[in-house]
Design an enzyme around this catalytic site. Sequence first.
Site, PDB file in Angstrom:
ATOM      1  N   HIS A   1       0.845  -1.210   0.000  1.00  0.00           N
ATOM      2  CA  HIS A   1       0.000   0.000   0.000  1.00  0.00           C
ATOM      3  C   HIS A   1       0.883   1.264   0.000  1.00  0.00           C
ATOM      4  CE1 HIS A   1      -3.028  -2.755   2.228  1.00  0.00           C
ATOM      5  NE2 HIS A   1      -3.512  -2.581   1.006  1.00  0.00           N
TER       6      HIS A   1
ATOM      7  N   LYS B   1     -15.275  -7.274   4.303  1.00  0.00           N
ATOM      8  CA  LYS B   1     -14.495  -8.133   5.217  1.00  0.00           C
ATOM      9  C   LYS B   1     -14.749  -7.800   6.679  1.00  0.00           C
ATOM     10  CE  LYS B   1     -11.019  -7.592   1.757  1.00  0.00           C
ATOM     11  NZ  LYS B   1      -9.892  -6.738   1.428  1.00  0.00           N
TER      12      LYS B   1
ATOM     13  N   ARG C   1      -2.924  -6.081  -8.432  1.00  0.00           N
ATOM     14  CA  ARG C   1      -1.798  -6.988  -8.235  1.00  0.00           C
ATOM     15  C   ARG C   1      -1.698  -8.050  -9.313  1.00  0.00           C
ATOM     16  NH1 ARG C   1      -3.317  -8.828  -2.494  1.00  0.00           N
ATOM     17  NH2 ARG C   1      -5.269  -8.511  -3.587  1.00  0.00           N
TER      18      ARG C   1
ATOM     19  N   SER D   1      -3.048  -8.407   2.924  1.00  0.00           N
ATOM     20  CA  SER D   1      -3.209  -8.235   4.368  1.00  0.00           C
ATOM     21  C   SER D   1      -3.566  -9.577   5.012  1.00  0.00           C
ATOM     22  CB  SER D   1      -4.271  -7.185   4.657  1.00  0.00           C
ATOM     23  OG  SER D   1      -3.834  -5.939   4.159  1.00  0.00           O
TER      24      SER D   1
END
Length: 165
Positions: free
Chosen positions: A21, A45, A94, A132
């Site tokens: 990030h 989430k 990504r 993460s």
Amino acid sequence: MDKKKLIAVYPGTFDPLTNGHISLVKRGLDIFEEIILAVALHSPKIPLFSLQERVDMARKTFEHMDNVLVEPFEGLLIDYVRSKKARAILRGMRAVADFELEFQMALMNRRLDRNIQTVFLMTDYKWLYISSTLIKDVAKLGGDIHGVVPENVQKELYKKFGRMV
Ligand code: COA
């Protein structure tokens, strides 16, 4: 002439913030004059860290950069972006796996406001494999997460999982 600042909002759960990030923020600053890292209360989430903890960790990381602002936000992202008079939403990509969801979100946000553009940057190859979730998993099971998150985040992660630092 009163030139408007070129601001981008970089939204995410940031549970927690990773070096991936940070790299994206730094590269975003080659394009935008200011980046607002917007930490979401509402995300699909269930986060490990509270909203305040996520904001505090990110604020500490960027405290030396006055063109990066860290703020919590709730509700619709597009409303928040508008309220900040930002011109763009910044997102990292990504791998192909990210594409579908990012594409859906970008199109939905465009439908909600055609004046706000979503700008994607390819994540630096060094951070392609991290997420993460993966980092939390490794930390929880006692693995070494040095070098993939900032030091303050590493400490908080170890604290969360009851490890000595
Ligand atoms: N390097 C390394 N990892 C990266 C990365 C990078 N450059 N960019 C993203 N990631 C990882 C994150 O660590 C995260 O990993 P995880 O899934 O294991 O947690 C994952 O990629 C994606 O997370 P993030 O970029 O934080 O996005 P998100 O999917 O958590 O955020 C919101 C989604 C919050 C932006 C979206 O739900 C939202 O806008 N919510 C507000 C409500 C709303 O408006 N909804 C409608 C949207 S159209």
